[in-house]
Each structure stands twice: as C-alpha cells, then as structure tokens.
Design a protein around this motif. Structure first.
Motif, PDB file in Angstrom:
ATOM      1  N   VAL A  26     -31.464  22.190  -8.954  1.00 11.33           N
ATOM      2  CA  VAL A  26     -31.715  20.849  -8.421  1.00 11.33           C
ATOM      3  C   VAL A  26     -31.888  20.975  -6.913  1.00 11.33           C
ATOM      4  O   VAL A  26     -31.047  21.576  -6.231  1.00 11.33           O
ATOM      5  N   SER A  27     -32.985  20.427  -6.391  1.00 12.91           N
ATOM      6  CA  SER A  27     -33.266  20.576  -4.962  1.00 12.91           C
ATOM      7  C   SER A  27     -33.589  19.240  -4.316  1.00 12.91           C
ATOM      8  O   SER A  27     -33.947  18.266  -4.977  1.00 12.91           O
ATOM      9  N   VAL A  28     -33.479  19.233  -2.982  1.00 11.55           N
ATOM     10  CA  VAL A  28     -33.869  18.096  -2.165  1.00 11.55           C
ATOM     11  C   VAL A  28     -34.566  18.656  -0.926  1.00 11.55           C
ATOM     12  O   VAL A  28     -34.253  19.756  -0.470  1.00 11.55           O
ATOM     13  N   PHE A  29     -35.519  17.925  -0.379  1.00 12.42           N
ATOM     14  CA  PHE A  29     -36.229  18.410   0.796  1.00 12.42           C
ATOM     15  C   PHE A  29     -35.395  18.202   2.061  1.00 12.42           C
ATOM     16  O   PHE A  29     -34.839  17.119   2.286  1.00 12.42           O
ATOM     17  N   VAL A  30     -35.311  19.257   2.877  1.00 14.90           N
ATOM     18  CA  VAL A  30     -34.570  19.198   4.133  1.00 14.90           C
ATOM     19  C   VAL A  30     -35.400  19.837   5.232  1.00 14.90           C
ATOM     20  O   VAL A  30     -36.350  20.588   4.983  1.00 14.90           O
TER      21      VAL A  30
ATOM     22  N   HIS B 251     -34.919  21.179   9.701  1.00 10.89           N
ATOM     23  CA  HIS B 251     -34.014  21.347  10.838  1.00 10.89           C
ATOM     24  C   HIS B 251     -34.094  20.137  11.755  1.00 10.89           C
ATOM     25  O   HIS B 251     -35.144  19.499  11.885  1.00 10.89           O
ATOM     26  N   ASP B 252     -32.973  19.825  12.410  1.00  5.04           N
ATOM     27  CA  ASP B 252     -33.006  18.769  13.410  1.00  5.04           C
ATOM     28  C   ASP B 252     -33.532  19.347  14.718  1.00  5.04           C
ATOM     29  O   ASP B 252     -33.950  20.506  14.791  1.00  5.04           O
ATOM     30  N   ASN B 253     -33.506  18.556  15.768  1.00  6.57           N
ATOM     31  CA  ASN B 253     -34.071  19.006  17.042  1.00  6.57           C
ATOM     32  C   ASN B 253     -33.323  20.188  17.635  1.00  6.57           C
ATOM     33  O   ASN B 253     -33.885  20.970  18.415  1.00  6.57           O
ATOM     34  N   ALA B 254     -32.053  20.336  17.271  1.00  3.39           N
ATOM     35  CA  ALA B 254     -31.259  21.452  17.791  1.00  3.39           C
ATOM     36  C   ALA B 254     -31.521  22.745  17.034  1.00  3.39           C
ATOM     37  O   ALA B 254     -31.079  23.809  17.447  1.00  3.39           O
ATOM     38  N   ALA B 255     -32.228  22.654  15.889  1.00  2.35           N
ATOM     39  CA  ALA B 255     -32.564  23.817  15.072  1.00  2.35           C
ATOM     40  C   ALA B 255     -31.321  24.580  14.637  1.00  2.35           C
ATOM     41  O   ALA B 255     -31.334  25.809  14.538  1.00  2.35           O
ATOM     42  N   ARG B 256     -30.251  23.856  14.339  1.00  3.03           N
ATOM     43  CA  ARG B 256     -29.013  24.487  13.876  1.00  3.03           C
ATOM     44  C   ARG B 256     -28.909  24.325  12.367  1.00  3.03           C
ATOM     45  O   ARG B 256     -29.174  23.258  11.813  1.00  3.03           O
ATOM     46  N   ASN B 257     -28.491  25.390  11.696  1.00  2.00           N
ATOM     47  CA  ASN B 257     -28.366  25.328  10.247  1.00  2.00           C
ATOM     48  C   ASN B 257     -27.253  24.397   9.800  1.00  2.00           C
ATOM     49  O   ASN B 257     -27.266  23.909   8.664  1.00  2.00           O
ATOM     50  N   ARG B 258     -26.287  24.161  10.650  1.00  4.43           N
ATOM     51  CA  ARG B 258     -25.184  23.270  10.274  1.00  4.43           C
ATOM     52  C   ARG B 258     -25.638  21.814  10.191  1.00  4.43           C
ATOM     53  O   ARG B 258     -24.911  20.973   9.648  1.00  4.43           O
ATOM     54  N   SER B 259     -26.800  21.519  10.733  1.00  5.77           N
ATOM     55  CA  SER B 259     -27.217  20.113  10.790  1.00  5.77           C
ATOM     56  C   SER B 259     -28.619  19.911  10.234  1.00  5.77           C
ATOM     57  O   SER B 259     -29.387  19.119  10.774  1.00  5.77           O
ATOM     58  N   VAL B 260     -28.962  20.644   9.162  1.00  4.55           N
ATOM     59  CA  VAL B 260     -30.223  20.331   8.496  1.00  4.55           C
ATOM     60  C   VAL B 260     -30.111  18.931   7.897  1.00  4.55           C
ATOM     61  O   VAL B 260     -29.033  18.505   7.478  1.00  4.55           O
ATOM     62  N   VAL B 261     -31.224  18.224   7.862  1.00  8.41           N
ATOM     63  CA  VAL B 261     -31.206  16.829   7.422  1.00  8.41           C
ATOM     64  C   VAL B 261     -32.248  16.624   6.334  1.00  8.41           C
ATOM     65  O   VAL B 261     -33.249  17.340   6.260  1.00  8.41           O
ATOM     66  N   ARG B 262     -32.003  15.636   5.496  1.00  5.89           N
ATOM     67  CA  ARG B 262     -32.974  15.295   4.455  1.00  5.89           C
ATOM     68  C   ARG B 262     -34.198  14.639   5.075  1.00  5.89           C
ATOM     69  O   ARG B 262     -34.072  13.788   5.959  1.00  5.89           O
ATOM     70  N   ARG B 263     -35.365  15.065   4.593  1.00  2.00           N
ATOM     71  CA  ARG B 263     -36.601  14.442   5.041  1.00  2.00           C
ATOM     72  C   ARG B 263     -37.553  14.346   3.860  1.00  2.00           C
ATOM     73  O   ARG B 263     -37.512  15.167   2.948  1.00  2.00           O
ATOM     74  N   ALA B 264     -38.439  13.383   3.901  1.00  3.38           N
ATOM     75  CA  ALA B 264     -39.428  13.212   2.838  1.00  3.38           C
ATOM     76  C   ALA B 264     -40.643  14.074   3.133  1.00  3.38           C
ATOM     77  O   ALA B 264     -41.093  14.154   4.280  1.00  3.38           O
ATOM     78  N   PRO B 265     -41.213  14.717   2.124  1.00  2.00           N
ATOM     79  CA  PRO B 265     -42.437  15.491   2.329  1.00  2.00           C
ATOM     80  C   PRO B 265     -43.637  14.564   2.501  1.00  2.00           C
ATOM     81  O   PRO B 265     -43.581  13.383   2.185  1.00  2.00           O
ATOM     82  N   ARG B 266     -44.714  15.137   3.011  1.00  2.00           N
ATOM     83  CA  ARG B 266     -45.945  14.362   3.183  1.00  2.00           C
ATOM     84  C   ARG B 266     -46.411  13.796   1.845  1.00  2.00           C
ATOM     85  O   ARG B 266     -46.890  12.663   1.753  1.00  2.00           O
ATOM     86  N   VAL B 267     -46.298  14.612   0.795  1.00  2.63           N
ATOM     87  CA  VAL B 267     -46.638  14.195  -0.561  1.00  2.63           C
ATOM     88  C   VAL B 267     -45.440  14.517  -1.447  1.00  2.63           C
ATOM     89  O   VAL B 267     -44.920  15.629  -1.409  1.00  2.63           O
ATOM     90  N   MET B 268     -44.984  13.539  -2.231  1.00  2.00           N
ATOM     91  CA  MET B 268     -43.845  13.752  -3.110  1.00  2.00           C
ATOM     92  C   MET B 268     -44.315  13.689  -4.553  1.00  2.00           C
ATOM     93  O   MET B 268     -44.888  12.685  -4.992  1.00  2.00           O
ATOM     94  N   ALA B 269     -44.099  14.770  -5.290  1.00  2.00           N
ATOM     95  CA  ALA B 269     -44.471  14.786  -6.699  1.00  2.00           C
ATOM     96  C   ALA B 269     -43.525  13.908  -7.498  1.00  2.00           C
ATOM     97  O   ALA B 269     -42.339  13.801  -7.194  1.00  2.00           O
TER      98      ALA B 269
END
Length: 266
Positions: free
Chosen positions: A122-126, A128-146
C-alpha cells in the motif's frame, strides 16, 4: 495538497519471470531483500501503467518529483523452503485503490502452477519539503492520479490496520542501535529504502541470538517515517506468537516502522 487530474484506469496487471540464481536466493530460500525490491519496482510500474506512462517517474502539478512511498506491506511465504537454484519464479501483480489517495498492489509468487507466496503493498505519494530532509517528507498529489478499481477487502483491511497503528504506535524501548549505510540501504530518492527496514531488524535480531536456520513465514510492516544518511536507527523487540514485534525509531524517538514477523519452526 495540490489538485491532481484523476484518470479512470482498468485494473492493470503485470508479471515477470525470473530464473533463480545467486542474486535471487538467500542463505535459506528466496532473498527477502531481492524479492521486496522487485515487488516494489513492480508496484511502481503498475502505477505508471495505470497513468498511461511508460516510465515509473512521477511529479506534481508544479513539476516537483514525487515518490510512491509505502505505508504498509505484507509478505507471506507459504512454502519458504521450496524455491531452489535454477527454478523459474513468476511474480505477478494487480493494482487497486484505497480511498482517494492510496494505491495498492496484490502480487503472487508462483513456481509453475503452485502459488508459494503473496505480497501486498500500500503506497501514498510523497515529496521532500523545502528543507529536503527525510524526516519531513510530506504527502502530495501527483499531476495525474490513476483511479483503478477499489481494493479487495483484505488489502483495505491491511491499510486500515496500518493507519490505526501509525496514529498510535506502541512504544518498544530500543535494545540495538544501527547506522544504515547510504551505499547499500538508501535508494535513488535519497530515502532509507523500505526493504532496508527489514534488513536492519534481521541484523539486530541475529546479534541477539536468532537462528540462522529459521525461515520467514510472514512479515507485516507499517512505515511511519524515515531518516537521513548519518542518523542511527534504534530497534526494540517484543515477543509475539510465532515470532516477534520489532519497532524502529529515529535518534529523537520518532517511530519509523513497526514490523510483525512470524517464522516457520526449524
């Protein structure tokens, strides 16, 4: 979260055959590391196919790269001692959806006509935030979602259980601290690769006396965070029926993953 164009997709299916050699086999049976890396790649390619892409590379509306990060996985091996060098293994998967933002695949392992195992991811799209830190990856929607068909009950239940655990994970005091190696345990996205979590648990468990002869029957994992290269991972264990429960945590105590493992008797 940015808006995504939603594209209806038939339930895509992919399969691949492998002649089992040294890269595919472990000390006893299939290599879990090889198998889960192949399964993760198949999952990504299933998503790409559902989106009408020939490459498993994703981005959001503003062009920033995205990754299909796993929030839950389950590996079950019905006949872990069956695969042998030279056997031909088929890994086949189908894609489905869970709610509006998660995608799931159910993959089977076959030797000839016999199903010897099953993998659920099971996956979700994530991103990196502006700090590019792995501790703070965030959920984001892809350009196209199947939008493939809804997931079967077992996959939906796995996702619900994982969400409950992530919301209120147990606290297991770390007994081992390991430093992941960027060259072998991180992926091209710069993240600690999801199969590496299990590898760290196995390393810690072996140092505390686990048998080298045991065979994995099932490993269910919930992923809650990540670390940057140079950060140690704390691992704690709690006995469970047929195996153990292992929690991985960051240096600041943040939960990274919870793994329930069962083993065949040796």
């Amino acid at each position: 979260m940015s808006r995504a164009e939603r594209v209806a997709a038939a339930e895509p299916a992919l399969w691949e055959d492998h002649r089992l050699g040294m890269p595919e086999m472990g000390y006893r049976g299939l290599s879990e590391q090889w198998l889960m890396r192949r399964a993760g790649d198949l999952h990504w390619r299933l998503i790409a196919a559902a989106m009408g892409q020939d490459r498993a590379q994703f981005d959001c509306a503003d062009g920033r790269p995205l990754y299909a990060a796993f929030c839950a996985t389950r590996l079950r091996l019905f006949q872990p001692g069956r695969p042998r060098l030279g056997d031909r293994l088929r890994l086949a998967g189908e894609l489905s959806r869970i709610g509006a933002s998660r995608l799931a695949s159910r993959q089977s392992l076959r030797l000839g006509d016999d199903e010897i195992g099953r993998i659920e991811l099971v996956s979700v799209f994530v991103g990196h935030d502006n700090a590019a830190r792995n501790r703070s990856v965030v959920r984001r929607a892809p350009r196209v979602m199947a939008v493939p068909p809804a997931a079967p009950t077992t996959l939906a239940l796995l996702a619900r259980q994982a969400a409950r655990i992530a919301a209120a994970p147990p606290r297991i005091e770390p007994s081992h601290h390991l430093l992941p190696c960027p060259a072998t345990e991180f992926n091209a996205a710069g993240l600690l690769y999801f199969p590496s979590f299990a590898a760290l648990v196995e390393r810690a468990d072996f140092t505390r006396g686990a048998s080298a002869q045991r065979l994995l029957a099932e490993r269910s994992s919930v992923y809650m965070g990540n670390v940057d290269p140079g950060e140690t991972v704390g691992i704690g264990f709690r006995p469970a029926l047929g195996g153990h429960l292992a929690q991985l945590a960051a240096p600041d105590g943040r939960p990274l993953a919870l793994m329930r493992s069962r083993f065949h008797a040796v």
